[in-house]
Design a protein around this motif. Structure first.
Motif, PDB file in Angstrom:
ATOM      1  N   PHE A 163      -7.933  16.667 -13.520  1.00 26.64           N
ATOM      2  CA  PHE A 163      -7.904  15.338 -14.128  1.00 26.64           C
ATOM      3  C   PHE A 163      -6.492  14.972 -14.580  1.00 26.64           C
ATOM      4  O   PHE A 163      -6.047  13.825 -14.414  1.00 26.64           O
ATOM      5  N   GLU A 164      -5.766  15.938 -15.125  1.00 28.70           N
ATOM      6  CA  GLU A 164      -4.387  15.702 -15.585  1.00 28.70           C
ATOM      7  C   GLU A 164      -3.496  15.237 -14.444  1.00 28.70           C
ATOM      8  O   GLU A 164      -2.753  14.256 -14.567  1.00 28.70           O
ATOM      9  N   TYR A 165      -3.555  15.947 -13.316  1.00 28.29           N
ATOM     10  CA  TYR A 165      -2.714  15.565 -12.169  1.00 28.29           C
ATOM     11  C   TYR A 165      -3.228  14.285 -11.517  1.00 28.29           C
ATOM     12  O   TYR A 165      -2.446  13.506 -10.963  1.00 28.29           O
ATOM     13  N   GLY A 166      -4.532  14.055 -11.592  1.00 29.94           N
ATOM     14  CA  GLY A 166      -5.082  12.807 -11.079  1.00 29.94           C
ATOM     15  C   GLY A 166      -4.563  11.603 -11.845  1.00 29.94           C
ATOM     16  O   GLY A 166      -4.279  10.550 -11.262  1.00 29.94           O
ATOM     17  N   GLU A 167      -4.432  11.749 -13.161  1.00 33.75           N
ATOM     18  CA  GLU A 167      -3.878  10.672 -13.976  1.00 33.75           C
ATOM     19  C   GLU A 167      -2.430  10.375 -13.580  1.00 33.75           C
ATOM     20  O   GLU A 167      -2.011   9.209 -13.541  1.00 33.75           O
ATOM     21  N   LYS A 168      -1.667  11.424 -13.291  1.00 31.28           N
ATOM     22  CA  LYS A 168      -0.278  11.226 -12.868  1.00 31.28           C
ATOM     23  C   LYS A 168      -0.217  10.446 -11.559  1.00 31.28           C
ATOM     24  O   LYS A 168       0.608   9.540 -11.393  1.00 31.28           O
ATOM     25  N   ALA A 169      -1.086  10.815 -10.629  1.00 32.01           N
ATOM     26  CA  ALA A 169      -1.111  10.121  -9.341  1.00 32.01           C
ATOM     27  C   ALA A 169      -1.574   8.678  -9.507  1.00 32.01           C
ATOM     28  O   ALA A 169      -0.996   7.751  -8.921  1.00 32.01           O
ATOM     29  N   LEU A 170      -2.596   8.472 -10.326  1.00 36.71           N
ATOM     30  CA  LEU A 170      -3.155   7.132 -10.518  1.00 36.71           C
ATOM     31  C   LEU A 170      -2.144   6.204 -11.183  1.00 36.71           C
ATOM     32  O   LEU A 170      -2.074   5.010 -10.865  1.00 36.71           O
ATOM     33  N   SER A 171      -1.330   6.743 -12.102  1.00 34.71           N
ATOM     34  CA  SER A 171      -0.318   5.913 -12.769  1.00 34.71           C
ATOM     35  C   SER A 171       0.721   5.404 -11.788  1.00 34.71           C
ATOM     36  O   SER A 171       1.275   4.316 -11.961  1.00 34.71           O
ATOM     37  N   ARG A 172       0.992   6.171 -10.734  1.00 37.32           N
ATOM     38  CA  ARG A 172       1.955   5.744  -9.719  1.00 37.32           C
ATOM     39  C   ARG A 172       1.378   4.696  -8.777  1.00 37.32           C
ATOM     40  O   ARG A 172       2.126   4.002  -8.076  1.00 37.32           O
ATOM     41  N   LEU A 173       0.063   4.610  -8.743  1.00 36.42           N
ATOM     42  CA  LEU A 173      -0.596   3.638  -7.861  1.00 36.42           C
ATOM     43  C   LEU A 173      -1.053   2.393  -8.606  1.00 36.42           C
ATOM     44  O   LEU A 173      -1.788   1.569  -8.048  1.00 36.42           O
ATOM     45  N   HIS A 174      -0.618   2.243  -9.852  1.00 36.60           N
ATOM     46  CA  HIS A 174      -1.056   1.118 -10.684  1.00 36.60           C
ATOM     47  C   HIS A 174      -0.791  -0.221 -10.004  1.00 36.60           C
ATOM     48  O   HIS A 174      -1.620  -1.140 -10.078  1.00 36.60           O
ATOM     49  N   MET A 175       0.365  -0.342  -9.337  1.00 33.41           N
ATOM     50  CA  MET A 175       0.725  -1.593  -8.682  1.00 33.41           C
ATOM     51  C   MET A 175       0.502  -1.533  -7.171  1.00 33.41           C
ATOM     52  O   MET A 175       0.935  -2.415  -6.444  1.00 33.41           O
ATOM     53  N   HIS A 176      -0.160  -0.484  -6.701  1.00 31.94           N
ATOM     54  CA  HIS A 176      -0.317  -0.281  -5.252  1.00 31.94           C
ATOM     55  C   HIS A 176      -1.762   0.059  -4.911  1.00 31.94           C
ATOM     56  O   HIS A 176      -2.048   1.100  -4.324  1.00 31.94           O
ATOM     57  N   THR A 177      -2.664  -0.844  -5.256  1.00 27.98           N
ATOM     58  CA  THR A 177      -4.091  -0.559  -5.080  1.00 27.98           C
ATOM     59  C   THR A 177      -4.527  -0.589  -3.618  1.00 27.98           C
ATOM     60  O   THR A 177      -5.655  -0.222  -3.303  1.00 27.98           O
ATOM     61  N   SER A 178      -3.648  -1.017  -2.717  1.00 30.25           N
ATOM     62  CA  SER A 178      -3.986  -0.987  -1.291  1.00 30.25           C
ATOM     63  C   SER A 178      -3.596   0.339  -0.642  1.00 30.25           C
ATOM     64  O   SER A 178      -3.851   0.550   0.553  1.00 30.25           O
ATOM     65  N   HIS A 179      -2.953   1.220  -1.401  1.00 26.30           N
ATOM     66  CA  HIS A 179      -2.547   2.533  -0.886  1.00 26.30           C
ATOM     67  C   HIS A 179      -3.776   3.324  -0.433  1.00 26.30           C
ATOM     68  O   HIS A 179      -4.835   3.267  -1.060  1.00 26.30           O
ATOM     69  N   ARG A 180      -3.633   4.072   0.661  1.00 23.39           N
ATOM     70  CA  ARG A 180      -4.784   4.774   1.244  1.00 23.39           C
ATOM     71  C   ARG A 180      -5.396   5.810   0.299  1.00 23.39           C
ATOM     72  O   ARG A 180      -6.563   6.173   0.443  1.00 23.39           O
ATOM     73  N   TYR A 181      -4.618   6.291  -0.666  1.00 27.24           N
ATOM     74  CA  TYR A 181      -5.126   7.289  -1.606  1.00 27.24           C
ATOM     75  C   TYR A 181      -5.797   6.677  -2.836  1.00 27.24           C
ATOM     76  O   TYR A 181      -6.442   7.396  -3.592  1.00 27.24           O
TER      77      TYR A 181
END
Length: 328
Positions: free
Chosen positions: A259-277
């Protein structure tokens, strides 16, 4: 705090963010101001080699207007860390000769240090002469003008394994990496970053596909710090690696770490919701949050919001995406 005071504080914070954003996107870095003229002279600027990366970075500097004051403060603290210029030093302290049945070659141990970080943030990799040679050829294809004055140690017909030749190449490769890193477009290029990280990532993903999650995780955590420092200008580029860490932790039942690393990844995708991940990660985070007894409703709302805006398409699971990375 009363409502008027709260609104005033939030307004002042937004104005400060705006001023800092303008400064951080227009002021040259100390590194480039102080860069030696001899090195600057061999940098012919290309117009678009990093257009997408810079757009992603600039987009990440725009805070969402729906954020609360507390969320905005935390968001900007993270962004200031991303904006801070990171300088790396390269050392080649030792070598080893590898002998197989039909081949013999020298492996050069490369230590990559972040300035001012002592030994805590160092990364250690090994590369052979042919790896450097391949990097040089690849960079010449894309950066021929920048590479015009960059020399590369040539092979000799004999004596490649003598102490004298090996020591000469140690110094030459150290200077070679230092010079490449001094050139902005080269140090940000995928070819340069791949040279420093791809072999380890390929090994890690191979272990992940083979179900060796402990070994994969060990390698991923070794390389992720270096990958982060090399890709500061493009924070979303490390999302696949962060998600691979999530997959490994989850399969090893280390749910809190996942969950900790997932939060880090999700924060980087905050402005990129079309990203495949984005959606596979969001679905995984909902599952993890539920199992950990955390709030998953906000994550569920984001998922539902995305589904109302997008046409239904087949989305891979996070693990399915991870095992497809670095497939030869």
């Amino acid at each position: 705090m009363d409502q008027d005071s709260h609104c005033t504080a939030e307004k002042e914070l937004l104005e400060a963010v705006s001023r800092i954003t303008m400064f951080s996107t227009t002021s040259p870095s100390d590194e480039e101001q102080n860069q030696p003229k001899a090195e600057i002279s061999c940098q012919v600027r290309k117009e678009n080699p990093e257009k997408d990366d810079l757009q992603d970075f600039n987009a990440s500097l725009s805070p969402n207007s729906s954020m609360t004051t507390k969320e905005l403060q935390e968001y900007w603290r993270n962004e200031k860390r991303q904006c801070r210029q990171v300088k790396l030093l390269f050392e080649i302290p030792s070598t080893r000769i590898v002998e197989h049945h039909l081949s013999k070659y020298v492996m050069y141990k490369i230590i990559i240090l972040q300035t001012g970080s002592f030994d805590s943030n160092k990364s250690v990799i090994e590369r052979r002469y042919s790896d450097f040679e391949k990097l040089h050829r690849n960079l010449l294809e894309e950066f021929s003008e920048e590479m015009e004055d960059v020399t590369f140690p040539k092979k000799t017909l004999t004596g490649n394994f003598t102490e004298e030749i090996i020591n000469e190449r140690k110094l030459a490769f150290k200077d070679y990496l230092r010079l490449l890193y001094s050139m902005k477009y080269i140090r940000r290029s995928k070819k340069f970053i791949d040279f420093l990280t791809r072999p380890e990532l390929q090994e890690a993903y191979g272990c992940l596909r083979g179900g060796q999650y402990t070994k994969a995780l060990e390698i991923l955590l070794e390389v992720i710090g270096l990958q982060e420092r090399l890709t500061r200008g493009n924070p979303i580029s490390i999302v696949p690696t962060l998600c691979a860490v999530v997959v490994c932790h989850k399969d090893l039942e280390n749910l809190a770490s996942a969950f900790e690393y997932g939060e880090k990844a999700l924060s980087r995708l905050h402005m990129h919701t079309s990203h495949r991940y984005y959606i596979p990660l969001l679905e995984t985070m909902i599952t993890l949050a539920y199992e950990l007894g955390k709030d998953f409703l906000s994550l569920q709302e984001k998922l539902e919001e995305w589904k109302t805006k997008k046409d239904p398409i087949r989305v891979f699971t996070l693990k399915e995406l991870a095992v497809r990375e670095y497939v030869q």
